[in-house]
Design a protein around this motif. Structure first.
Motif, PDB file in Angstrom:
ATOM      1  N   TRP A 189       0.827  -1.216   0.000  1.00 40.23           N
ATOM      2  CA  TRP A 189       0.000   0.000   0.000  1.00 40.23           C
ATOM      3  C   TRP A 189       0.862   1.268   0.000  1.00 40.23           C
ATOM      4  CZ3 TRP A 189       1.288   2.673   4.368  1.00 40.23           C
ATOM      5  CH2 TRP A 189       1.773   1.929   5.449  1.00 40.23           C
ATOM      6  N   ILE A 190       2.138   1.138   0.344  1.00 40.27           N
ATOM      7  CA  ILE A 190       3.034   2.302   0.355  1.00 40.27           C
ATOM      8  C   ILE A 190       3.256   2.835  -1.052  1.00 40.27           C
ATOM      9  CG2 ILE A 190       5.418   3.007   0.890  1.00 40.27           C
ATOM     10  CD1 ILE A 190       5.322   1.110   3.268  1.00 40.27           C
ATOM     11  N   ILE A 191       2.970   2.014  -2.053  1.00 43.51           N
ATOM     12  CA  ILE A 191       3.063   2.483  -3.443  1.00 43.51           C
ATOM     13  C   ILE A 191       2.328   3.802  -3.618  1.00 43.51           C
ATOM     14  CG2 ILE A 191       2.291   1.981  -5.800  1.00 43.51           C
ATOM     15  CD1 ILE A 191       2.767  -0.997  -5.170  1.00 43.51           C
ATOM     16  N   TRP A 192       1.190   3.949  -2.934  1.00 43.28           N
ATOM     17  CA  TRP A 192       0.377   5.161  -3.066  1.00 43.28           C
ATOM     18  C   TRP A 192       0.961   6.343  -2.307  1.00 43.28           C
ATOM     19  CZ3 TRP A 192      -3.448   5.280  -6.534  1.00 43.28           C
ATOM     20  CH2 TRP A 192      -3.954   4.056  -6.971  1.00 43.28           C
ATOM     21  N   LEU A 193       1.780   6.066  -1.285  1.00 42.86           N
ATOM     22  CA  LEU A 193       2.330   7.142  -0.459  1.00 42.86           C
ATOM     23  C   LEU A 193       3.742   7.548  -0.855  1.00 42.86           C
ATOM     24  CD1 LEU A 193       1.216   6.086   3.157  1.00 42.86           C
ATOM     25  CD2 LEU A 193       0.156   7.771   1.642  1.00 42.86           C
ATOM     26  N   LEU A 194       4.443   6.675  -1.559  1.00 42.34           N
ATOM     27  CA  LEU A 194       5.855   6.923  -1.849  1.00 42.34           C
ATOM     28  C   LEU A 194       6.112   8.233  -2.598  1.00 42.34           C
ATOM     29  CD1 LEU A 194       8.552   5.547  -1.236  1.00 42.34           C
ATOM     30  CD2 LEU A 194       8.444   4.508  -3.513  1.00 42.34           C
ATOM     31  N   PRO A 195       5.310   8.595  -3.619  1.00 41.91           N
ATOM     32  CA  PRO A 195       5.561   9.888  -4.283  1.00 41.91           C
ATOM     33  C   PRO A 195       5.445  11.073  -3.332  1.00 41.91           C
ATOM     34  CG  PRO A 195       4.155   8.515  -5.645  1.00 41.91           C
ATOM     35  CD  PRO A 195       4.243   7.836  -4.317  1.00 41.91           C
ATOM     36  N   LEU A 196       4.484  11.023  -2.415  1.00 35.58           N
ATOM     37  CA  LEU A 196       4.328  12.106  -1.441  1.00 35.58           C
ATOM     38  C   LEU A 196       5.523  12.145  -0.495  1.00 35.58           C
ATOM     39  CD1 LEU A 196       2.647  14.361  -0.157  1.00 35.58           C
ATOM     40  CD2 LEU A 196       1.479  12.613   1.206  1.00 35.58           C
ATOM     41  N   TYR A 197       5.961  10.976  -0.043  1.00 39.20           N
ATOM     42  CA  TYR A 197       7.139  10.883   0.825  1.00 39.20           C
ATOM     43  C   TYR A 197       8.370  11.442   0.114  1.00 39.20           C
ATOM     44  CZ  TYR A 197      11.055   8.567   3.209  1.00 39.20           C
ATOM     45  OH  TYR A 197      12.242   8.283   3.832  1.00 39.20           O
ATOM     46  N   ASN A 198       8.564  11.057  -1.141  1.00 36.92           N
ATOM     47  CA  ASN A 198       9.726  11.551  -1.897  1.00 36.92           C
ATOM     48  C   ASN A 198       9.665  13.061  -2.089  1.00 36.92           C
ATOM     49  OD1 ASN A 198      10.921   9.029  -2.208  1.00 36.92           O
ATOM     50  ND2 ASN A 198       9.792   8.585  -4.087  1.00 36.92           N
ATOM     51  N   PHE A 199       8.453  13.592  -2.223  1.00 40.66           N
ATOM     52  CA  PHE A 199       8.294  15.036  -2.372  1.00 40.66           C
ATOM     53  C   PHE A 199       8.733  15.750  -1.093  1.00 40.66           C
ATOM     54  CE2 PHE A 199       5.571  18.859  -1.938  1.00 40.66           C
ATOM     55  CZ  PHE A 199       6.031  19.582  -3.023  1.00 40.66           C
ATOM     56  N   VAL A 200       8.322  15.220   0.059  1.00 43.41           N
ATOM     57  CA  VAL A 200       8.719  15.810   1.342  1.00 43.41           C
ATOM     58  C   VAL A 200      10.238  15.725   1.512  1.00 43.41           C
ATOM     59  CG1 VAL A 200       8.546  15.586   3.853  1.00 43.41           C
ATOM     60  CG2 VAL A 200       6.492  15.338   2.434  1.00 43.41           C
ATOM     61  N   VAL A 201      10.812  14.581   1.158  1.00 45.95           N
ATOM     62  CA  VAL A 201      12.254  14.397   1.284  1.00 45.95           C
ATOM     63  C   VAL A 201      13.004  15.369   0.369  1.00 45.95           C
ATOM     64  CG1 VAL A 201      14.155  12.794   0.798  1.00 45.95           C
ATOM     65  CG2 VAL A 201      12.157  12.009   2.065  1.00 45.95           C
ATOM     66  N   SER A 202      12.424  15.675  -0.802  1.00 43.74           N
ATOM     67  CA  SER A 202      13.082  16.620  -1.708  1.00 43.74           C
ATOM     68  C   SER A 202      13.172  18.007  -1.085  1.00 43.74           C
ATOM     69  CB  SER A 202      12.335  16.679  -3.050  1.00 43.74           C
ATOM     70  OG  SER A 202      11.042  17.239  -2.900  1.00 43.74           O
ATOM     71  N   TRP A 203      12.198  18.373  -0.265  1.00 45.97           N
ATOM     72  CA  TRP A 203      12.269  19.639   0.466  1.00 45.97           C
ATOM     73  C   TRP A 203      13.419  19.604   1.477  1.00 45.97           C
ATOM     74  CZ3 TRP A 203      10.062  24.303  -0.125  1.00 45.97           C
ATOM     75  CH2 TRP A 203       8.953  24.398  -0.979  1.00 45.97           C
TER      76      TRP A 203
END
Length: 439
Positions: free
Chosen positions: A376-390
């Motif tokens: 289910w993390i497949i759906w959250l990973l892009p959001l997580y990567n976006f936060v990490v990019s900040w």
């Protein structure tokens, strides 16, 4: 609309399409894995364990070495204590009494790079393997790594696959922290078994993991040793072997080292900033001759820096520009749908990577099952990567204004400092305005 589409093409062309091609390549590769032959006589290896305040974790680390399928009689373990202030020695003494291992502890100057450099001169093995004292080895990891070396005479150095410890994640009480730890596990699985697999196949591995890496001793003594002037000593060593010595560096996908999961957001914040600073420091050293955008497709270092550094800025700017566009009567529906489409494309990339990584975990059924259970993390990973990019962007800014140290300020500390500056500016403006009114 054309303006918006132009900006939307950046993540599609630069990140999404290459990621899909890489994932397909990994899936194809998983069907064509070479069988490695064991040598008639296993070589002697040296294992370096840097120790700093490792009283709570060192014994488990040494136990994982003892429980390894690699024969104890064929290994030397050097513990490099770089000025611990706890009772790490007690864990070492306990291990000496429990395990039939060739153990020795030495004292070094403070700092991981200095600890590793000091220990290298004590190593007598054909291969030198570094592991962190706060992690544990999968029982076949050492054997799999040595077999890779023995079957490829051109191979000079390797990194293992890093995953977080499932047992510790399951014991985490906080639901929010447990969710973050599962995302970290998923991220590591995709980063190593997909991203670094591709880099490795092209001899373009950007960095060997500082937690678990291995070298031919003959290669290691030809380097300048670990760089003590950067927080990215593992990345610098990778570039020394591949760029300066022109030798082969790769990932050993089936050599797994389990590290402790994140203790919270504060650790994530400090960790990713340190990684970003190390990446910038090493890249500056090795890419000053060919850092041209025209080399984007033929120089992996330029490509990596463009994606991790240069493109971060327009992506962040565009987030705020999207809000501004609303005041120019751009359709909020169109803007919203555009973001949704891009997000779903990133989700699709995560899905393809999920399938390819699952194939590479076939030899590890427990890991594969855990990985499958958190799909289910497949759906959250892009959001997580976006936060990490900040966070990485903050790391870029801090690297330009602050000295390089291993432990940077936490998110709470930096937020508090920013708040004090804003409050001071507001008081200054208020006092100045009051002074003008009095006149």
């Amino acid at each position: 609309m054309g303006f918006w589409i132009t900006w939307a093409l950046i993540p599609i062309v630069v990140e999404i399409i290459p990621a899909l091609i890489s994932a397909i390549h990994v899936m194809h590769r998983s069907h064509h894995l070479k069988q490695l032959e064991a040598p008639d006589k296993l070589p002697f290896i040296s294992i370096i364990v840097p120790v700093y305040n490792s009283e709570e974790t060192l014994f488990a680390c040494l136990q994982s070495i003892n429980d390894s399928t690699y024969p104890n009689r064929n290994m030397q373990i050097v513990l490099a204590d770089n000025q611990s202030t706890d009772n790490s020695f007690a864990a070492f003494a306990r291990a000496q009494n429990h395990f039939n291992l060739n153990l020795q502890m030495m004292q070094t100057a403070q700092g991981k790079a200095k600890a590793l450099n000091g220990a290298i001169y004590q190593c007598i093995g054909t291969y030198v393997i570094n592991i962190d004292s706060d992690g544990v080895l999968e029982k076949h990891a050492l054997m799999n790594m040595v077999l890779q070396f023995e079957n490829d005479i051109d191979l000079a150095a390797m990194t293992g696959t890093i995953l977080t410890q499932r047992s510790q994640i399951k014991r985490t009480v906080s639901r929010g922290l447990r969710c973050l730890q599962k995302i970290e596990y998923f991220e590591y699985a995709q980063a190593f078994l997909s991203g670094r697999t591709i880099e490795s196949d092209n001899n373009q591995l950007f960095t060997m993991s500082g937690a678990f890496s291995a070298f031919r001793k003959s290669t290691l003594v030809d380097t300048f040793m670990y760089n003590t002037d950067t927080v990215g000593e593992d990345t610098d060593m990778t570039f020394q072997v591949r760029q300066r010595l022109k030798q082969k560096v790769m990932l050993c996908a089936d050599a797994i080292f389990y590290i402790e999961p994140l203790s919270g957001v504060e650790q994530l914040y400090k960790q990713r900033q340190r990684w970003m600073r190390g990446e910038l420091e090493v890249s500056k050293e090795y890419m000053h001759h060919d850092a041209q955008i025209s080399h984007f497709f033929k120089n992996f270092l330029v490509r990596r820096m463009m994606i991790d550094h240069t493109f971060v800025f327009p992506k962040m700017i565009w987030l705020f520009a999207s809000i501004v566009l609303l005041f120019f009567r751009y359709s909020p529906v169109v803007l919203g749908l555009s973001y949704v489409v891009i997000y779903l494309l990133y989700v699709f990339v995560s899905l393809v990577n999920y399938v390819s990584v699952g194939r590479l975990l076939q030899k590890f059924p427990d890991e594969r099952q855990f990985y499958h259970n958190i799909r289910w993390i497949i759906w959250l990973l892009p959001l997580y990567n976006f936060v990490v990019s900040w966070i990485r962007l903050v790391g870029v800014i801090n690297s330009m204004s602050l000295p390089g140290v291993w432990n940077t300020d936490t998110f709470t500390a930096e937020t508090g400092s920013a708040k004090k500056i804003v409050d001071k500016d507001i008081r200054y403006l208020r006092d100045k305005k009051g002074s003008e009114w009095n006149h």
